[in-house]
Design a protein around this motif. Structure first.
Motif, PDB file in Angstrom:
ATOM      1  N   ARG A 328       0.805  -1.222   0.000  1.00 54.67           N
ATOM      2  CA  ARG A 328       0.000   0.000   0.000  1.00 54.67           C
ATOM      3  C   ARG A 328       0.841   1.277   0.000  1.00 54.67           C
ATOM      4  NH1 ARG A 328      -4.617  -2.061  -1.806  1.00 54.67           N
ATOM      5  NH2 ARG A 328      -5.385  -3.770  -0.494  1.00 54.67           N
ATOM      6  N   GLY A 329       2.083   1.166   0.433  1.00 53.16           N
ATOM      7  CA  GLY A 329       2.901   2.360   0.595  1.00 53.16           C
ATOM      8  C   GLY A 329       3.245   3.108  -0.682  1.00 53.16           C
ATOM      9  N   PRO A 330       3.601   2.406  -1.790  1.00 51.41           N
ATOM     10  CA  PRO A 330       3.989   3.151  -2.992  1.00 51.41           C
ATOM     11  C   PRO A 330       2.927   4.121  -3.494  1.00 51.41           C
ATOM     12  CG  PRO A 330       4.717   0.877  -3.169  1.00 51.41           C
ATOM     13  CD  PRO A 330       3.864   0.958  -1.932  1.00 51.41           C
ATOM     14  N   LEU A 331       1.657   3.716  -3.503  1.00 51.64           N
ATOM     15  CA  LEU A 331       0.596   4.608  -3.979  1.00 51.64           C
ATOM     16  C   LEU A 331       0.446   5.809  -3.055  1.00 51.64           C
ATOM     17  CD1 LEU A 331      -1.748   5.389  -5.782  1.00 51.64           C
ATOM     18  CD2 LEU A 331      -3.213   3.814  -4.486  1.00 51.64           C
ATOM     19  N   ILE A 332       0.431   5.577  -1.745  1.00 54.67           N
ATOM     20  CA  ILE A 332       0.303   6.687  -0.799  1.00 54.67           C
ATOM     21  C   ILE A 332       1.492   7.628  -0.930  1.00 54.67           C
ATOM     22  CG2 ILE A 332       0.241   7.272   1.653  1.00 54.67           C
ATOM     23  CD1 ILE A 332      -1.315   4.698   2.129  1.00 54.67           C
ATOM     24  N   SER A 333       2.689   7.078  -1.088  1.00 54.03           N
ATOM     25  CA  SER A 333       3.883   7.916  -1.242  1.00 54.03           C
ATOM     26  C   SER A 333       3.795   8.760  -2.506  1.00 54.03           C
ATOM     27  CB  SER A 333       5.135   7.036  -1.272  1.00 54.03           C
ATOM     28  OG  SER A 333       6.293   7.808  -1.434  1.00 54.03           O
ATOM     29  N   ARG A 334       3.344   8.140  -3.612  1.00 52.49           N
ATOM     30  CA  ARG A 334       3.233   8.899  -4.861  1.00 52.49           C
ATOM     31  C   ARG A 334       2.226  10.036  -4.737  1.00 52.49           C
ATOM     32  NH1 ARG A 334       3.409   3.743  -7.266  1.00 52.49           N
ATOM     33  NH2 ARG A 334       1.155   3.763  -7.617  1.00 52.49           N
ATOM     34  N   VAL A 335       1.098   9.768  -4.085  1.00 56.74           N
ATOM     35  CA  VAL A 335       0.086  10.814  -3.923  1.00 56.74           C
ATOM     36  C   VAL A 335       0.642  11.960  -3.077  1.00 56.74           C
ATOM     37  CG1 VAL A 335      -2.138  11.348  -2.859  1.00 56.74           C
ATOM     38  CG2 VAL A 335      -1.904   9.322  -4.297  1.00 56.74           C
ATOM     39  N   LEU A 336       1.300  11.635  -1.973  1.00 58.28           N
ATOM     40  CA  LEU A 336       1.858  12.693  -1.131  1.00 58.28           C
ATOM     41  C   LEU A 336       2.936  13.474  -1.872  1.00 58.28           C
ATOM     42  CD1 LEU A 336       0.259  11.226   1.113  1.00 58.28           C
ATOM     43  CD2 LEU A 336       2.191  11.642   2.636  1.00 58.28           C
ATOM     44  N   GLU A 337       3.786  12.780  -2.618  1.00 59.28           N
ATOM     45  CA  GLU A 337       4.824  13.466  -3.384  1.00 59.28           C
ATOM     46  C   GLU A 337       4.201  14.382  -4.441  1.00 59.28           C
ATOM     47  OE1 GLU A 337       8.096  13.430  -3.074  1.00 59.28           O
ATOM     48  OE2 GLU A 337       8.551  11.736  -1.759  1.00 59.28           O
ATOM     49  N   SER A 338       3.074  13.961  -5.026  1.00 57.57           N
ATOM     50  CA  SER A 338       2.416  14.816  -6.020  1.00 57.57           C
ATOM     51  C   SER A 338       1.852  16.078  -5.378  1.00 57.57           C
ATOM     52  CB  SER A 338       1.292  14.047  -6.728  1.00 57.57           C
ATOM     53  OG  SER A 338       0.172  13.842  -5.879  1.00 57.57           O
ATOM     54  N   TYR A 339       1.584  16.030  -4.083  1.00 57.29           N
ATOM     55  CA  TYR A 339       1.150  17.217  -3.340  1.00 57.29           C
ATOM     56  C   TYR A 339       2.326  18.067  -2.879  1.00 57.29           C
ATOM     57  CZ  TYR A 339      -3.527  15.100  -2.821  1.00 57.29           C
ATOM     58  OH  TYR A 339      -4.765  14.556  -3.040  1.00 57.29           O
ATOM     59  N   GLY A 340       3.552  17.623  -3.209  1.00 63.07           N
ATOM     60  CA  GLY A 340       4.729  18.348  -2.755  1.00 63.07           C
ATOM     61  C   GLY A 340       5.142  18.002  -1.343  1.00 63.07           C
ATOM     62  N   ILE A 341       4.664  16.849  -0.832  1.00 64.49           N
ATOM     63  CA  ILE A 341       4.973  16.434   0.538  1.00 64.49           C
ATOM     64  C   ILE A 341       6.099  15.404   0.495  1.00 64.49           C
ATOM     65  CG2 ILE A 341       4.071  15.335   2.623  1.00 64.49           C
ATOM     66  CD1 ILE A 341       1.268  16.255   1.724  1.00 64.49           C
ATOM     67  N   PRO A 342       7.255  15.687   1.070  1.00 61.40           N
ATOM     68  CA  PRO A 342       8.362  14.719   1.045  1.00 61.40           C
ATOM     69  C   PRO A 342       8.065  13.512   1.930  1.00 61.40           C
ATOM     70  CG  PRO A 342       8.927  16.584   2.445  1.00 61.40           C
ATOM     71  CD  PRO A 342       7.606  16.923   1.803  1.00 61.40           C
ATOM     72  N   THR A 343       8.370  12.313   1.439  1.00 63.31           N
ATOM     73  CA  THR A 343       8.086  11.091   2.185  1.00 63.31           C
ATOM     74  C   THR A 343       9.315  10.202   2.264  1.00 63.31           C
ATOM     75  OG1 THR A 343       7.362   9.843   0.236  1.00 63.31           O
ATOM     76  CG2 THR A 343       5.688  11.127   1.393  1.00 63.31           C
ATOM     77  N   ALA A 344       9.313   9.315   3.243  1.00 66.60           N
ATOM     78  CA  ALA A 344      10.316   8.255   3.350  1.00 66.60           C
ATOM     79  C   ALA A 344       9.555   6.943   3.513  1.00 66.60           C
ATOM     80  CB  ALA A 344      11.236   8.495   4.539  1.00 66.60           C
ATOM     81  N   LEU A 345       9.444   6.185   2.424  1.00 66.45           N
ATOM     82  CA  LEU A 345       8.752   4.902   2.444  1.00 66.45           C
ATOM     83  C   LEU A 345       9.757   3.825   2.839  1.00 66.45           C
ATOM     84  CD1 LEU A 345       6.403   2.995   1.946  1.00 66.45           C
ATOM     85  CD2 LEU A 345       6.887   3.125  -0.516  1.00 66.45           C
TER      86      LEU A 345
END
Length: 644
Positions: A328-345
């Motif tokens: 589930r993490g890759p999709l959530i990470s991509r969505v957050l990154e598209s909002y300009g939110i940096p993530t560490a999956l």
């Protein structure tokens, strides 16, 4: 020397207690052992922050159990030999399977299937961590009247050790075994005090190392436990410590509310899983997200995180907890990154699921595997450096001509274009004996194309960083395989190796990023805001995830600890997840999948709702707000910005 045991539930003050003791022993160069390398980075950052305010610590070391074993072996005069890398270990297991497969009994058919080597690697990890040898497994087979199944495992285990010996390297488990023997033979060589924090389970080797350590120096161990139903699966750890190591002093810490000023969160932490618990009247701090489909849930979580950031929250104070972050993490990470939110999956993903990995496998399949026309198309559709319009033409030609083989598909391609440069270089490298090195270079070029775009003006997306990381991992692993000489895989064997290979998407300091990880990786930390996502029945809690190799009867014959009861383990992990939050908690679930079929939410949500007055849910206020994002109606980035 004494072993001091500090036990208490999450947020009982174990971490400050252990760090204070670590500080107090600074003159003796203490060691602090934590579960993972990421935990070590976090603790070092905390200690550095304290140092900046005048409490610098000099001489102490923060490391994992693996690092502790290597340090012990070195101090005791037996520096550890060079260990197999992860890629080399997997290759050694593949070689062992190749040598033994035709002579196996019950495991013969399974051993020929894709993925078996990776699964066997996990089983050998457990056997070695428990301190078992091939002879122990074979003895276990004898106790079951000649169990052919365990006999197969024993022969594979022994063949792996033979291959490892041919390579001339140890592995992490061998290093631990040597460290234990060296410390027992020379306990006077070790004087530094040892502190252990964040561990909620110990392997056989780790217990043996602690027992040997206690004979040499003071050891302080902090564990998460109190006599409650939710900790039932952790009681065995305390029993093993008392039986195998011996506990001289025990300190029991009670729960405190020092970590949070939110009475609702404190109520949930103290009462989840307890029978006949009084309900709480509500209050701000908890949100229930209901969405439709994985994409809808990812966007709902993204909206919740974006609101927190808009209010001034540091991204490092936000954690998204997923039972299966690889899924589930890759999709959530991509969505957050598209909002300009940096993530560490923080998870491992299959190399084959990435653009670079999938294209490299397709190239090898076209040349050395199935050699189908479809392999050529899959390779060219990836980051091959070819224009999409040209690949479209080839696909139409392949379909028109009913082309089936890779050779015929490439012949069609060469009617209009030159042979793709990557393939031409690979063929030349095979003639020159540099196949592995050229494959590494191809992976690097593929990742570079992801960053630069596809040549038709299309810019790279959020996945470019992942492709760079997987290319680096492939290059490093291929270089390690090349070191094996005659045991290095041939090009056809590389296909299976790459299919089984996994890579860690993120490791090390996360900086100012939102962390996405499973409960075990975050258990030693605390965050202001926590989102527990994908709370679906059979996903969190998991169901039916038993041991694919060993039944409880077989485990007992080998002297292995029985598997924890599944339901109790899942409840403990959920309890650990909600205990991470200091200010707010978000529980997220899906009502349906992408096709609109209903999905059942996790019964763990109902346990939480049972601790809050029903009026708080019905009114949508008093701290428990339901925020619904129907399928297709999740906010766009512009709508999200306006809502803030």
């Amino acid at each position: 020397m004494p072993l001091k045991l500090i036990q208490g539930p999450p947020n009982s003050g174990r971490r400050p207690r252990i760090l204070a003791a670590f500080h107090a022993a600074a003159e003796r160069e203490p060691l602090l052992v934590v579960p993972t390398a990421d935990d070590a980075f976090d603790v070092e950052r905390e200690l550095a922050a304290e140092g900046a305010s005048g409490g610098a610590l000099l001489g102490g070391t923060v490391l994992t159990f693996r690092g502790l074993a290597a340090e012990v072996a070195t101090v005791c005069g037996r520096p550890p030999a060079q260990a197999l890398s992860k890629a080399q270990r997997l290759r050694a297991i593949e070689v062992a399977l190749g040598r033994r497969c035709e002579r196996l009994g019950p495991l013969r058919r399974s051993a020929a299937r894709e993925g078996f080597a990776a699964s066997l690697s996990l089983l050998l990890d457990e056997l070695q961590s428990a301190g078992l040898s091939p002879a122990d497994v074979e003895a276990g087979a004898a106790t079951l009247d000649g169990s052919a199944y365990l006999a197969d495992l024993g022969s594979l285990f022994a063949t792996y050790e033979q291959v490892r010996g041919e390579i001339g390297r140890n592995d992490a488990h061998g290093t631990a075994t040597e460290a234990i023997a060296a410390l027992r033979a020379n306990p006077e060589a070790w004087e530094r005090p040892v502190f252990v924090y964040g561990i909620d389970d110990l392997t056989g080797n780790q217990l043996e190392l602690l027992a040997a350590m206690v004979a040499a120096t003071e050891v302080t161990l902090a564990v998460s436990f109190e006599p409650r139903e939710v900790f039932a699966g952790r009681a065995r750890l305390l029993e093993r410590l008392r039986e195998s190591v011996g506990v001289d002093e025990e300190e029991r810490l009670g729960a405190t509310s020092d970590h949070t000023e939110n009475p609702l969160l404190f109520h949930l932490e103290r009462n989840l899983g307890e029978p006949a618990t009084a309900v709480h009247s509500g209050g701000e701090g908890m949100t229930l997200l209901r969405s439709a489909g994985p994409r809808g849930e990812a966007e709902a979580i993204g909206a919740a995180v974006a609101r927190l950031l808009h209010e001034g929250t540091d991204p490092a104070e936000i954690a998204i907890v997923l039972r299966d972050p690889a899924r589930r993490g890759p999709l959530i990470s991509r969505v957050l990154e598209s909002y300009g939110i940096p993530t560490a999956l923080e998870t491992e993903l299959p190399v084959a699921a990435t653009g670079v990995g999938g294209a490299l496998i397709a190239l090898l399949e076209a040349e050395h595997g199935s050699r189908r026309a479809g392999d050529v198309l899959r390779w060219l559709r990836g980051p091959s450096g070819q224009r999409p319009a040209s690949v479209d033409w080839l696909e139409r030609a392949v379909r028109r001509e009913r082309t089936r083989t890779a050779a015929d598909a490439l012949a069609l391609w060469c009617e209009r274009s030159e042979l793709p440069r990557d393939l031409a270089r690979l063929r030349q490298a095979e003639e020159d004996g540099g196949t592995i090195e050229e494959l590494s270079a191809i992976a690097t070029r593929m990742a570079t194309r992801f960053v630069e775009g596809d040549g038709d003006g299309n810019q790279p997306g959020p996945g470019a960083r992942t492709e760079l990381r997987v290319a680096a991992e492939i290059s490093r692993s291929l270089a390690e395989l090349a070191e094996l000489g005659a045991l290095a895989p041939s090009p056809p064997e590389l296909i299976g190796f790459l299919r089984e290979m996994r890579f860690r998407l993120w490791s090390g300091p996360v900086g100012s990023r939102v962390r996405i990880a499973d409960p075990r990786r975050l258990r030693a930390l605390r965050f202001d805001h926590v989102v527990v996502g994908s709370l679906q029945d059979s996903e969190f809690p998991r169901r039916g995830g038993g041991d694919p190799f060993l039944s409880n009867g077989l485990r007992d014959s080998l002297g292995l600890e029985p598997r924890r009861e599944e339901e109790a383990e899942e409840r403990y992990l959920f309890y650990s997840s909600i205990s991470l939050a200091r200010e707010s908690l978000v529980l997220s679930y899906r009502e349906s999948d992408d096709a609109g079929a209903a999905e059942a939410r996790s019964p763990l949500i109902d346990e939480v709702l049972g601790l809050v007055e029903p009026e708080a849910v019905a009114e949508g206020g008093r701290g428990l707000a339901e925020v619904a994002f129907p399928a297709g109606a999740a906010p766009s980035l512009a709508e999200l910005a306006r809502s803030l």
